[in-house]
Design an enzyme around this catalytic site. Structure first.
Site, mmCIF file in Angstrom:
data_model
loop_
_atom_site.group_PDB
_atom_site.id
_atom_site.type_symbol
_atom_site.label_atom_id
_atom_site.label_comp_id
_atom_site.label_asym_id
_atom_site.label_seq_id
_atom_site.Cartn_x
_atom_site.Cartn_y
_atom_site.Cartn_z
ATOM 1 N N ARG A 1 17.938 -0.495 17.418
ATOM 2 C CA ARG A 1 18.509 1.027 17.875
ATOM 3 C C ARG A 1 19.077 1.644 16.642
ATOM 4 O O ARG A 1 19.601 0.843 15.887
ATOM 5 C CB ARG A 1 19.234 0.782 19.160
ATOM 6 C CG ARG A 1 18.382 0.487 20.467
ATOM 7 C CD ARG A 1 19.598 0.312 21.527
ATOM 8 N NE ARG A 1 20.301 -0.825 21.630
ATOM 9 C CZ ARG A 1 21.134 -1.360 22.475
ATOM 10 N NH1 ARG A 1 21.169 -0.401 23.568
ATOM 11 N NH2 ARG A 1 21.906 -2.616 22.351
ATOM 12 N N LYS B 1 26.190 -0.506 18.825
ATOM 13 C CA LYS B 1 26.898 -1.698 19.187
ATOM 14 C C LYS B 1 28.201 -1.656 18.749
ATOM 15 O O LYS B 1 28.447 -0.912 17.649
ATOM 16 C CB LYS B 1 25.786 -2.906 18.909
ATOM 17 C CG LYS B 1 24.674 -2.895 19.788
ATOM 18 C CD LYS B 1 25.035 -3.043 21.261
ATOM 19 C CE LYS B 1 25.623 -4.332 21.639
ATOM 20 N NZ LYS B 1 25.637 -4.533 22.961
ATOM 21 N N TYR C 1 29.449 1.495 21.765
ATOM 22 C CA TYR C 1 29.677 0.735 22.785
ATOM 23 C C TYR C 1 30.765 -0.334 22.249
ATOM 24 O O TYR C 1 30.542 -0.683 21.039
ATOM 25 C CB TYR C 1 28.558 0.018 23.074
ATOM 26 C CG TYR C 1 27.502 0.812 24.111
ATOM 27 C CD1 TYR C 1 27.929 1.269 25.499
ATOM 28 C CD2 TYR C 1 26.456 0.909 23.766
ATOM 29 C CE1 TYR C 1 27.180 1.738 26.366
ATOM 30 C CE2 TYR C 1 25.484 1.667 24.382
ATOM 31 C CZ TYR C 1 25.813 2.229 25.994
ATOM 32 O OH TYR C 1 24.969 2.848 26.428
ATOM 33 N N HIS D 1 32.833 -2.724 24.346
ATOM 34 C CA HIS D 1 32.894 -3.974 25.240
ATOM 35 C C HIS D 1 34.116 -4.930 24.854
ATOM 36 O O HIS D 1 33.869 -6.146 24.595
ATOM 37 C CB HIS D 1 31.440 -4.737 25.223
ATOM 38 C CG HIS D 1 30.425 -3.980 25.625
ATOM 39 N ND1 HIS D 1 30.037 -3.613 27.033
ATOM 40 C CD2 HIS D 1 29.458 -3.441 25.327
ATOM 41 C CE1 HIS D 1 29.119 -2.987 27.380
ATOM 42 N NE2 HIS D 1 28.492 -2.984 26.083
ATOM 43 N N ASP E 1 27.345 -8.973 28.283
ATOM 44 C CA ASP E 1 27.992 -7.998 27.179
ATOM 45 C C ASP E 1 29.349 -8.025 27.833
ATOM 46 O O ASP E 1 30.324 -7.729 26.697
ATOM 47 C CB ASP E 1 27.495 -6.663 27.370
ATOM 48 C CG ASP E 1 26.631 -6.338 26.307
ATOM 49 O OD1 ASP E 1 26.335 -7.027 25.335
ATOM 50 O OD2 ASP E 1 25.885 -5.403 26.557
#
Length: 374
Positions: free
Chosen positions: A15, A74, A93, A95, A269
């Protein structure tokens, strides 16, 4: 504003943070966009398409990370931590709950980091998490069905069965966005589908949507054990905003499952929802634990990067434009839900679940940002 789009370095992550169309929107507003060379190739976008959209193509990742804002997909990996600095705005993101080393690196740098998965809409939904949850939920059934094949180590059962042969038993744990999409695909593939959820209200909603094609069961210890033990495919679709996923499936419960059954942990995740879960990659997606084939790929949507990049960019671009056009403080002051996406701010943890998880003092982002704006 100078905006940098790096090439993702996580294994098999194809991505990219922005599409050429997204670049055009940013350039139209007089922002400078740097795209790392070949960052979009895995999603089907050439360097030339980005140039035509107005971006500059850059070979050196350090130049990308020198931008005012880095906009990616990510969470940064350890090799990228040295790019952090006190005047960096990171939008991706994150996480953070299961990743204490990333938390330490972000705090030490003094940067500001907004996590897609924490940004809220007015109704309480998570608009930047939803598109990837939809993809992961749909992929979970697809992955589970493939893993169930004998050649992949599974039972050798066809998920939808055939005439006079029963279909597979699919159990979905959690009826949120991931769970809903998993249910929809599993029913479409003609499996017998059960959903476990703690909310009777949510179970009623799902029953009203799917009717008698869905077995909706209240998640209790007894019900969980009975349903999971009988399953051919179990899909972990549990999400607690910002926090590590609860370990709802014990090793003993996994041990009670059939040899060759499949567990797909979409919550990986956030640390995974089984005691037997550990992150895997697209190149080595599965392992066997207690006789059960585990699929725990930590970036599932990365397997379908063209779909995922479009879906993610459609959701994120308005927020990026707000940051670029209004500036960090004003953009977050204008939208409390956007402000709640702030996880790290100049050495402070601004998300409660992460502060509690790792023992840091929590600072309310809305109070912090509005205080800075006054």
């Amino acid at each position: 504003m100078h905006i940098g789009i790096p090439r993702e370095i996580k294994e098999m992550e194809n991505r990219v943070g922005v599409t050429p169309a997204g670049v055009s929107e940013l350039v139209r507003e007089d922002h400078r966009v740097l795209v790392e060379k070949n960052a979009g190739v895995g999603s089907g976008f050439s360097n030339e398409e980005y140039r035509e959209a107005g971006a500059s193509i850059v070979d050196n990742p350090s130049e990308i990370w020198s931008s005012e804002m880095v906009y990616k997909v990510k969470e940064p990996l350890a090799d990228e931590y040295n790019y952090f600095r006190d005047d960096l705005l990171l939008f991706t993101y994150l996480h953070l709950a299961p990743d204490p080393e990333q938390v330490k690196a972000l705090l030490a740098s003094g940067c500001r980091a907004i996590a897609y998965e924490s940004v809220k809409a007015d109704g309480g939904s998570y608009p930047l998490l939803t598109p990837m949850s939809e993809v992961a939920g749909r992929m979970a059934v697809q992955a589970g069905a493939t893993c169930l094949e004998k050649a992949k180590g599974g039972l050798g059962r066809l998920i939808g069965g055939v005439t006079n042969v029963d279909p597979a038993e699919v159990v979905v744990i959690g009826g949120g966005v991931v769970g809903y999409n998993s249910i929809e695909i599993a029913i479409g593939m003609q499996a017998n589908v059960t959903v476990l959820d703690k909310s009777a209200e949510r179970l009623d909603q799902l029953e009203s949507i799917f009717g008698d094609k869905l077995n909706a069961v209240l998640a209790t210890d007894e019900n969980n054990h009975e349903c999971i033990k009988a399953a051919d495919i179990v899909i972990g679709a549990v999400y607690i905003p910002g926090a590590s996923a609860p370990k709802l499936i014990s090793r003993e419960l996994v041990k009670s499952m059939k040899d060759g059954s499949v567990f797909v942990d979409v919550a990986i995740d956030q640390g995974g929802c089984s005691e037997t879960s550990k992150p895997t990659t697209h190149s080595e997606p599965t392992y066997v634990e207690e006789g059960v084939l585990h699929y725990c790929v930590a970036n599932m949507p990365g397997a379908v990067p063209m779909t995922s990049t479009y879906a993610l960019n459609n959701a994120t671009i308005s927020y990026v434009l707000s940051l670029a056009n209004n500036g960090f403080n004003a953009a977050l002051t204008l939208d409390d839900g956007f402000c709640e996406g702030l996880n790290i701010h100049t050495g402070k943890v601004t998300i409660a679940a992460v502060a509690e998880e790792h023992g840091y003092e929590y600072h309310n982002p809305i109070d912090l940002i509005k205080g800075l704006s006054e």
